[in-house]
Design a protein around this motif. Structure first.
Motif, short mmCIF file in Angstrom:
data_model
loop_
_atom_site.label_atom_id
_atom_site.label_comp_id
_atom_site.label_asym_id
_atom_site.label_seq_id
_atom_site.Cartn_x
_atom_site.Cartn_y
_atom_site.Cartn_z
N ASP A 224 0.83 -1.21 0.00
CA ASP A 224 0.00 0.00 0.00
C ASP A 224 0.86 1.26 0.00
O ASP A 224 0.57 2.22 -0.71
N ALA A 225 1.93 1.25 0.79
CA ALA A 225 2.82 2.41 0.83
C ALA A 225 3.49 2.63 -0.51
O ALA A 225 3.61 3.76 -0.99
N LEU A 226 3.93 1.53 -1.13
CA LEU A 226 4.56 1.64 -2.45
C LEU A 226 3.55 2.09 -3.50
O LEU A 226 3.89 2.88 -4.39
N ALA A 227 2.31 1.61 -3.41
CA ALA A 227 1.27 2.00 -4.37
C ALA A 227 1.00 3.50 -4.29
O ALA A 227 0.74 4.15 -5.31
N SER A 228 1.09 4.08 -3.09
CA SER A 228 0.87 5.53 -2.94
C SER A 228 1.95 6.34 -3.66
O SER A 228 1.76 7.50 -3.98
N LEU A 229 3.09 5.67 -3.95
CA LEU A 229 4.17 6.31 -4.70
C LEU A 229 4.12 5.95 -6.19
O LEU A 229 5.01 6.30 -6.95
#
Length: 163
Positions: free
Chosen positions: A77-82
């Protein structure tokens, strides 16, 4: 003993190691053998477990609930936000470097034990019982079916608690 394993049974051992790495476990236990057996589509053990309605993803969730996972995990999820698709990165890394490439700890690539993950005593016993089952049946090779029987015969292991 491993020379008597069928190609499918050898692959289960390799896949058990991958499962242990995916869960950030520093050992290969009965639970990892169970996960690999359940994911071995088309094998005796895989078909038997599937016929009982046992799904690998559900087993994996039970392993995490019972044993947990150690080490850092990548946060999709954190990577998807980037704007980074973790699944695409994982597929590309595994295509280039092999299964579980992103799951390996950087220290596991160094030293004489590179790539070695020890079997627990109970997991070793499962493999021994698989051999005994094959010998008892006068089978020339150890199959995934023998491994599943060994897993069931080995008392008091995490895989049986999960099942």
């Amino acid at each position: 003993m491993f020379e008597r394993f069928s190609q499918e049974a050898r692959q289960v051992v390799v896949d058990a190691r991958t499962e242990a790495g995916r869960l950030h476990h520093g050992f290969i236990g009965c639970e990892h053998l169970l996960l690999a057996l359940s994911a071995s589509d088309g094998t005796e053990a895989g078909q038997a477990l599937a016929a009982l309605g046992i799904e690998t993803s559900a087993l994996r969730a039970q392993v995490v609930a019972l044993i947990g996972g150690t080490g850092p995990a990548l946060d999709g999820d954190a990577l998807a936000s980037l704007g980074i698709d973790l699944d695409a990165v994982r597929r590309a890394a595994e295509a280039s470097f092999g299964p579980g490439a992103l799951d390996r700890d950087s220290t596991s690539r160094c030293g004489p034990d590179h790539g070695r993950v020890p079997f627990t005593p109970r997991a070793k016993k499962v493999l021994e019982l698989a051999l005994r089952n094959a010998v008892k049946r006068h089978d020339s090779v150890i199959s995934t079916g023998h491994m599943l029987l060994g897993l069931i015969d080995q008392r008091n292991n995490a895989a049986l608690r999960i099942l």
